[in-house]
Write an enzyme that holds these catalytic residues in place. Structure first.
Site, PDB file in Angstrom:
ATOM      1  N   ASP A  83      12.543   4.090  -1.085  1.00 52.75           N
ATOM      2  CA  ASP A  83      11.456   4.058  -1.190  1.00 52.75           C
ATOM      3  C   ASP A  83      10.322   4.982  -0.803  1.00 52.75           C
ATOM      4  O   ASP A  83      10.729   5.701   0.534  1.00 52.75           O
ATOM      5  CB  ASP A  83      10.749   2.552  -0.741  1.00 52.75           C
ATOM      6  CG  ASP A  83       9.448   2.187  -1.258  1.00 52.75           C
ATOM      7  OD1 ASP A  83       9.210   2.493  -2.621  1.00 52.75           O
ATOM      8  OD2 ASP A  83       8.464   1.656  -0.361  1.00 52.75           O
ATOM      9  N   HIS A  84       9.304   5.344  -1.460  1.00 50.45           N
ATOM     10  CA  HIS A  84       8.522   6.625  -1.030  1.00 50.45           C
ATOM     11  C   HIS A  84       9.154   7.844  -0.785  1.00 50.45           C
ATOM     12  O   HIS A  84       8.667   8.182   0.446  1.00 50.45           O
ATOM     13  CB  HIS A  84       7.516   5.997  -0.046  1.00 50.45           C
ATOM     14  CG  HIS A  84       6.353   5.016  -0.501  1.00 50.45           C
ATOM     15  ND1 HIS A  84       5.368   5.359  -1.233  1.00 50.45           N
ATOM     16  CD2 HIS A  84       6.319   3.667  -0.355  1.00 50.45           C
ATOM     17  CE1 HIS A  84       4.719   4.258  -1.540  1.00 50.45           C
ATOM     18  NE2 HIS A  84       5.253   3.400  -1.303  1.00 50.45           N
ATOM     19  N   ASN A 229       6.553  -5.045  -3.448  1.00 50.45           N
ATOM     20  CA  ASN A 229       6.886  -4.451  -2.222  1.00 50.45           C
ATOM     21  C   ASN A 229       6.306  -5.249  -1.189  1.00 50.45           C
ATOM     22  O   ASN A 229       5.128  -5.568  -1.340  1.00 50.45           O
ATOM     23  CB  ASN A 229       6.880  -2.836  -2.232  1.00 50.45           C
ATOM     24  CG  ASN A 229       7.395  -2.103  -3.118  1.00 50.45           C
ATOM     25  OD1 ASN A 229       8.118  -2.668  -4.055  1.00 50.45           O
ATOM     26  ND2 ASN A 229       7.394  -0.798  -2.664  1.00 50.45           N
TER      27      ASN A 229
END
Length: 275
Positions: A83-84, A229
């Site tokens: 993620d990210h 999320n």
């Protein structure tokens, strides 16, 4: 059962539900999330964010093999998602480690550069069969909850162009949520979300999912959100469970925190799946 993001979201699309995506930066949180998913027999997304390493938590190289092991042995579909990721080298390392899904986050970059880099992430992921999540717009806070520039809501037409140009499998869009703890109840722009969904035709992702009301979760899912999320309030549940208590041994505290996080994850999963 290890799957990629596209597979897990296709199933959610058919059910018009959402799948919970939970950060698992250590073994305690990982056991809590997998335990909840298996107890409820619900698919789940395990996540590791680049910012975790900036916070001094496990590195991707340390936690990825454990996440993948849990996923392969699970009795439910599990996607292991990076993620990210804010740079392409980090994405490349994650794919080499076996992540079945990656998010390239170029939301702080000019639109053209974000598009080019996201397209490159898609090209890299295709070689391993992994899925890609992209983001256009910005929530104004980083994954760790630190304040940055003000939120830039996702423009539906820009979202359509971005999806068509990049070939991503899921789109994270800004419609009023934020990372970290909310100081006041978020005001979500559901009309914008509906317009984005109509334009892009792929599953949408809600970042900053912790702290949203049950009613707003259900409305967002109705508008096309398929991945939510969730981490901050799960982690807080674990912290609250062991605060102001004394433990003779560390493992006792970890087990109590794990139990509390598992209960919080189950509550979220029930809402996301429409129960």
């Amino acid at each position: 059962m290890l799957v990629n993001l596209k597979e897990i979201l296709e199933a959610a699309e058919k059910k018009e539900s959402a799948v919970g995506a939970f950060n698992t930066p250590n073994l305690t949180s990982l056991r809590a999330v997998i335990g909840a998913a298996e107890e409820l027999q619900k698919p789940v997304i395990l996540m590791h964010a680049q910012v975790h390493e900036e916070m001094g938590l496990c590195s991707m190289e340390e936690i990825a093999p454990i996440m993948l092991s849990f996923a392969r042995r699970a009795s439910v579909p599990v996607c292991v998602h990076l993620d990210h990721g804010t740079d392409l080298d980090y994405i490349k390392r994650g794919l080499a480690l076996g992540f079945t899904s990656v998010m390239y986050d170029g939301s702080q970059l000019p639109e053209k550069e974000n598009t080019q880099n996201t397209k490159e992430a898609v090209n890299m992921a295709e070689k391993t069969g992994a899925s890609v999540e992209g983001e256009i717009g910005s929530m104004g806070t980083r994954e760790g909850g630190s304040n940055e520039d003000s939120s830039i809501y996702t423009d539906p037409t820009a979202a359509k162009n971005f999806v068509q140009a990049t070939g991503i499998d899921a789109l994270a869009c800004a419609f009023g949520t934020a990372h970290g703890f909310y100081k006041k109840a978020p005001r979500l722009d559901f009309d914008r979300l509906t317009q984005i969904r109509a334009q892009v035709g792929i599953p949408l992702v809600m970042h900053g999912g912790s702290g949203v009301s049950e009613q707003d979760y259900r409305k967002a899912i109705h508008c096309g959100i398929r991945k939510i999320n969730y981490y901050t309030y799960m982690a807080a549940a674990g912290g609250t469970a062991i605060s102001n208590k004394k433990y003779a041994q560390l493992h006792d505290a970890l087990l109590e925190a794990e139990k509390a996080m598992c209960e919080d994850v189950k509550r979220a999963m029930r809402i996301f799946s429409g129960l």
